[in-house]
Design a protein around this motif. Structure first.
Motif, PDB file in Angstrom:
ATOM      1  N   VAL A 179     -65.419  23.783  51.545  1.00  0.00           N
ATOM      2  CA  VAL A 179     -64.235  24.630  51.373  1.00  0.00           C
ATOM      3  C   VAL A 179     -64.174  25.161  49.942  1.00  0.00           C
ATOM      4  O   VAL A 179     -63.942  26.357  49.713  1.00  0.00           O
ATOM      5  N   ALA A 180     -64.378  24.279  48.971  1.00  0.00           N
ATOM      6  CA  ALA A 180     -64.327  24.691  47.571  1.00  0.00           C
ATOM      7  C   ALA A 180     -65.384  25.749  47.266  1.00  0.00           C
ATOM      8  O   ALA A 180     -65.108  26.753  46.587  1.00  0.00           O
ATOM      9  N   GLU A 181     -66.586  25.548  47.793  1.00  0.00           N
ATOM     10  CA  GLU A 181     -67.653  26.514  47.562  1.00  0.00           C
ATOM     11  C   GLU A 181     -67.328  27.861  48.187  1.00  0.00           C
ATOM     12  O   GLU A 181     -67.586  28.917  47.596  1.00  0.00           O
ATOM     13  N   ALA A 182     -66.743  27.842  49.375  1.00  0.00           N
ATOM     14  CA  ALA A 182     -66.380  29.093  50.034  1.00  0.00           C
ATOM     15  C   ALA A 182     -65.288  29.831  49.266  1.00  0.00           C
ATOM     16  O   ALA A 182     -65.249  31.067  49.244  1.00  0.00           O
ATOM     17  N   LEU A 183     -64.397  29.075  48.636  1.00  0.00           N
ATOM     18  CA  LEU A 183     -63.329  29.673  47.838  1.00  0.00           C
ATOM     19  C   LEU A 183     -63.812  30.091  46.458  1.00  0.00           C
ATOM     20  O   LEU A 183     -63.135  30.860  45.763  1.00  0.00           O
ATOM     21  N   GLY A 184     -64.955  29.565  46.036  1.00  0.00           N
ATOM     22  CA  GLY A 184     -65.465  29.848  44.708  1.00  0.00           C
ATOM     23  C   GLY A 184     -64.733  29.098  43.610  1.00  0.00           C
ATOM     24  O   GLY A 184     -64.567  29.600  42.501  1.00  0.00           O
ATOM     25  N   VAL A 185     -64.294  27.863  43.929  1.00  0.00           N
ATOM     26  CA  VAL A 185     -63.523  27.058  42.969  1.00  0.00           C
ATOM     27  C   VAL A 185     -64.118  25.649  42.904  1.00  0.00           C
ATOM     28  O   VAL A 185     -64.949  25.273  43.727  1.00  0.00           O
ATOM     29  N   LYS A 186     -63.653  24.867  41.921  1.00  0.00           N
ATOM     30  CA  LYS A 186     -64.125  23.492  41.780  1.00  0.00           C
ATOM     31  C   LYS A 186     -63.399  22.537  42.711  1.00  0.00           C
ATOM     32  O   LYS A 186     -63.994  21.589  43.222  1.00  0.00           O
ATOM     33  N   ASP A 187     -62.094  22.753  42.890  1.00  0.00           N
ATOM     34  CA  ASP A 187     -61.289  21.854  43.713  1.00  0.00           C
ATOM     35  C   ASP A 187     -60.667  22.641  44.865  1.00  0.00           C
ATOM     36  O   ASP A 187     -59.952  23.615  44.642  1.00  0.00           O
ATOM     37  N   ALA A 188     -60.935  22.213  46.091  1.00  0.00           N
ATOM     38  CA  ALA A 188     -60.488  22.961  47.270  1.00  0.00           C
ATOM     39  C   ALA A 188     -58.976  23.019  47.384  1.00  0.00           C
ATOM     40  O   ALA A 188     -58.397  24.085  47.643  1.00  0.00           O
ATOM     41  N   ALA A 189     -58.308  21.884  47.222  1.00  0.00           N
ATOM     42  CA  ALA A 189     -56.853  21.856  47.366  1.00  0.00           C
ATOM     43  C   ALA A 189     -56.183  22.753  46.340  1.00  0.00           C
ATOM     44  O   ALA A 189     -55.286  23.544  46.666  1.00  0.00           O
ATOM     45  N   GLN A 190     -56.621  22.644  45.084  1.00  0.00           N
ATOM     46  CA  GLN A 190     -56.045  23.488  44.034  1.00  0.00           C
ATOM     47  C   GLN A 190     -56.349  24.958  44.294  1.00  0.00           C
ATOM     48  O   GLN A 190     -55.503  25.828  44.081  1.00  0.00           O
ATOM     49  N   GLY A 191     -57.557  25.239  44.777  1.00  0.00           N
ATOM     50  CA  GLY A 191     -57.926  26.615  45.077  1.00  0.00           C
ATOM     51  C   GLY A 191     -57.060  27.230  46.158  1.00  0.00           C
ATOM     52  O   GLY A 191     -56.665  28.400  46.074  1.00  0.00           O
TER      53      GLY A 191
END
Length: 279
Positions: free
Chosen positions: A194-206
C-alpha cells in the motif's frame, strides 16, 4: 420492463441490482461515483439498524457505461470520499483472507491510479482525463471487492453506517488510515505494498494525508458520530467480526474508534505495535 438502467452512485446501483435480481431482468449500470458497485455481485442494505448484504452473481450488471462527462459536476466533497471508498476496497483486498496474486495486482494498480487522480479530480473538476483515471480505479476496486473478502475496515464502516447512519463514503475515508495502522504489524507485506503504491514511507499516514489533501473528513466527530456511542460501536464490531489479519478484540477496536473520532492518527501507540512480529 425487460431491463433496468441504473444511473447514479452506489445506492442507486445497489437498489437496481436488487430489483433486477428480484424481477429477473438485466441491469445496465451508468455509475457517476467511484465506489465500484457496478462490478460487484452483491448489494448492501440496512435492516433493524444492522448493515446486511446479499450476494448472487446473477445480479451483476450485464453492461457498464463509464462516461467521465457525466461526473464533471460531481462536487468535490462527494468525488473525494467516493474515491477513498474505492481505495479502501483495494487496501483490504491485499490482506483479505482469500487474497490472491491476480487481485493483489489489480488492488495495487487501483491504489496507485486513485491516489494520483483524486487530487486532480477535486482541484480540477472538469478534467476528464483525471475523471477517466478515477473510473479506471473504481473498476479495479470493484473487481477486487467482488472477488475477495473484506476485513476490519469494512467491518467497522458497516457498523457505523448501518447502525449510526453515517455517510458511507465519508466513514470509509475516516476509518481507512486507522484500520491500516491497526493491521500494520499483522499484514506487513500487504501494508508495505500500500505504501509503495501511494509513493510514501508509511501507508496509514499516506492515506490520512491523501484524505486531508482532497479536503475529505478525517474524524468521526466531523461526521456527527456521538462520542458516547463509541463503546456500543466497538461491541457491535466484535459481535460479528470479519476475518482479519489481526484478531478483532474490544480493546483494540475501541482505541481505533477513539482515534478515529478525534481524527488523531497514532502510529506509535499500542494500537499498532502490540502485535509486532506477526506477518
Amino acid at each position: 420492463a425487460d431491463s433496468i438502467i441504473a444511473f447514479g452512485g452506489g445506492s442507486a446501483i445497489d437498489t437496481s441490482k436488487a430489483v433486477g435480481l428480484e424481477l429477473g431482468v438485466p441491469v445496465v449500470a451508468v455509475p457517476t461515483t467511484y465506489g465500484g458497485s457496478e462490478v460487484t455481485p452483491f448489494y448492501g442494505y440496512t435492516e433493524g439498524d444492522i448493515k446486511k448484504g446479499k450476494r448472487d452473481r446473477k445480479m451483476l450488471p450485464k453492461s457498464v457505461i463509464y462516461d467521465p462527462a457525466l461526473t464533471v459536476s460531481l462536487p468535490a466533497n462527494v468525488s473525494g470520499p467516493s474515491g477513498m471508498n474505492a481505495i479502501a476496497h483495494c487496501v483490504e483486498g491485499l490482506y483479505a483472507r482469500d487474497a490472491n496474486p491476480v487481485m493483489s495486482l489489480l488492488a495495487t494498480e487501483g491504489i496507485r491510479v486513485l491516489a494520483r487522480s483524486l487530487p486532480i479530480v477535486v482541484q480540477e473538476p472538469a478534467n476528464r482525463d483525471a475523471r477517466t483515471d478515477a473510473f479506471y480505479g473504481a473498476w479495479l476496486a470493484g473487481m477486487v471487492l467482488g472477488s475477495v473478502g473484506m476485513a476490519v475496515h469494512h467491518n467497522i464502516s458497516h457498523v457505523l453506517g448501518g447502525t449510526f447512519r453515517l455517510s458511507h463514503a465519508d466513514v470509509h475515508t475516516v476509518i481507512l488510515p486507522h484500520a491500516v495502522a491497526f493491521n500494520h504489524n499483522a499484514a506487513t507485506e500487504a501494508i508495505r505494498t500500500v505504501a509503495e503504491a501511494l509513493g510514501v514511507k508509511d501507508a496509514a499516514q499516506g492515506l490520512y494525508d491523501l484524505a486531508t489533501r482532497i479536503g475529505a473528513p478525517t474524524s468521526l466527530k466531523q461526521l456527527g458520530m456521538p462520542e458516547d456511542q463509541l463503546d456500543r460501536a466497538a461491541k457491535l464490531v466484535i459481535e460479528h467480526p470479519y476475518p482479519n489479519p489481526r484478531p478483532v478484540e474490544y480493546a483494540g477496536i475501541r482505541q481505533l474508534l477513539e482515534n478515529a473520532y478525534r481524527g488523531e492518527l497514532d502510529l506509535n501507540s499500542e494500537l499498532s505495535v502490540q502485535h509486532r512480529g506477526r506477518s
